[in-house]
Design an enzyme around this catalytic site. Sequence first.
Site, PDB file in Angstrom:
ATOM      1  N   CYS A  35       0.951  -0.859   0.274  1.00 26.13           N
ATOM      2  CA  CYS A  35      -0.101   0.153  -0.020  1.00 26.13           C
ATOM      3  C   CYS A  35       1.129   1.429   0.424  1.00 26.13           C
ATOM      4  O   CYS A  35       1.599   1.421   1.505  1.00 26.13           O
ATOM      5  CB  CYS A  35      -0.205   0.252   1.472  1.00 26.13           C
ATOM      6  N   CYS A  38      -0.186   3.940   2.756  1.00 27.49           N
ATOM      7  CA  CYS A  38       0.639   4.050   4.149  1.00 27.49           C
ATOM      8  C   CYS A  38       2.173   3.786   4.256  1.00 27.49           C
ATOM      9  O   CYS A  38       2.921   4.036   5.399  1.00 27.49           O
ATOM     10  CB  CYS A  38      -0.164   1.945   4.574  1.00 27.49           C
TER      11      CYS A  38
END
Length: 304
Positions: A35, A38
Site C-alpha cells: 500500500c 501506507c
Amino acid sequence: MAADTQLVYHDFREAMQVARERQLPLLLHFGAEWCNPCQRMEQTVFARPELERNLAGKLILVKIDADRSPELTQMYRVNSYPSDVFIDTQGRVLSKSSGVSSLQGYIASALQVESRYRQSTQLVQERQESGNSPAPYSFLDIRLGQTGPFPESVQVSQTRTDSKPAPTETLTDIEEKEPEVVFVALDGYCPVRLREKRSWVKGAEKHSFIYQQQEYRCAGEDEVKAFESNPDDYAPRLLGCDPVLMWETDRALPGSTEFAAYYGNQLYLFTSEENREMFRIDPQRYIDLKHVLAPRDVEATLIR
C-alpha cells in the site's frame, strides 16, 4: 524506552495486555506493505518523533499488517488502507477512520478520541464508586405481567442453567409468541413533530402506526404518511433503548422521553441525565453499537 511509556507495539495480544494494565485505549493502525499511501504515512507520521512526544502515555498504538492479520482485519471490518480503529480494553470500537492523514491531523484526531474516552471512563468510575450504577432500577417497572423493581440478574442474552436441552424454535414459532405491540413508543408523543419541529406534541390513537412492534401515535394524517414513508428517520435508535446502558452493561433497557437527545438528526433516549451527559461527551462510542435488537430483547418499559 521504559515499558510504561512505550507507544508503538506490533503484537496485538501483547498490546492489549499492556493497555489493560495501564488502563489506556488502543489505536489500531491497519496497513500493508504493498500500500503506497501506507508507506507514505510510515515516513511522514510514524517516523516522526513528535508522534511519540504527543501520544506516549495516553494510548497504545498497534501497527497491524493486514495481510498477516486477516482475522483481526475482518473482525474490525477494515476493507481499505490505511485505516485506524480506536478500541477500548474490551475490544469495543470507539472510533474508526480511513485514508492518509498528516502528522498534525493524526495527532489531533488521536488526542480528541483519547480525551473523550478518558472523560467518559472517569464518569463511569465516579458513578460506580458513588454507588450510582448506570442502570437506575429504582424507577423501572415491568409492564408485561407483575410490576416491581427490575432484578439485576436479568440480561439481554440469557443462558439456560438447567440440564434439559432447549427446545428448537422456528422463526414462525417465535413470531407467533410475540405480541403485536410491545408498548406505546415515546409516551405517545408524535415522532414526526418531534423530529421536524423539535416540538413535544401528543399524538392520537386514531393516527397510530405500528413499527417494530411498537405503537407510534402521530398528530394527524400527514404525520402518519410521513412516518410510514420513512419510519427509520423518526423512530428512536435502538428501539428507544439507552445506548449508554447497552455499551456499559449489554442490557436493553428503554430510555425516557424526559432524557431525549438528537445527534446527527437521529433520536436517542436515555434512562438518566448522567447517561445523556456521557453520550454528549463521547457520542461516537455509543452510536457505533453493533447490537441487532428485536422487540423481545427489550427488558422493560418505563412507568411514568
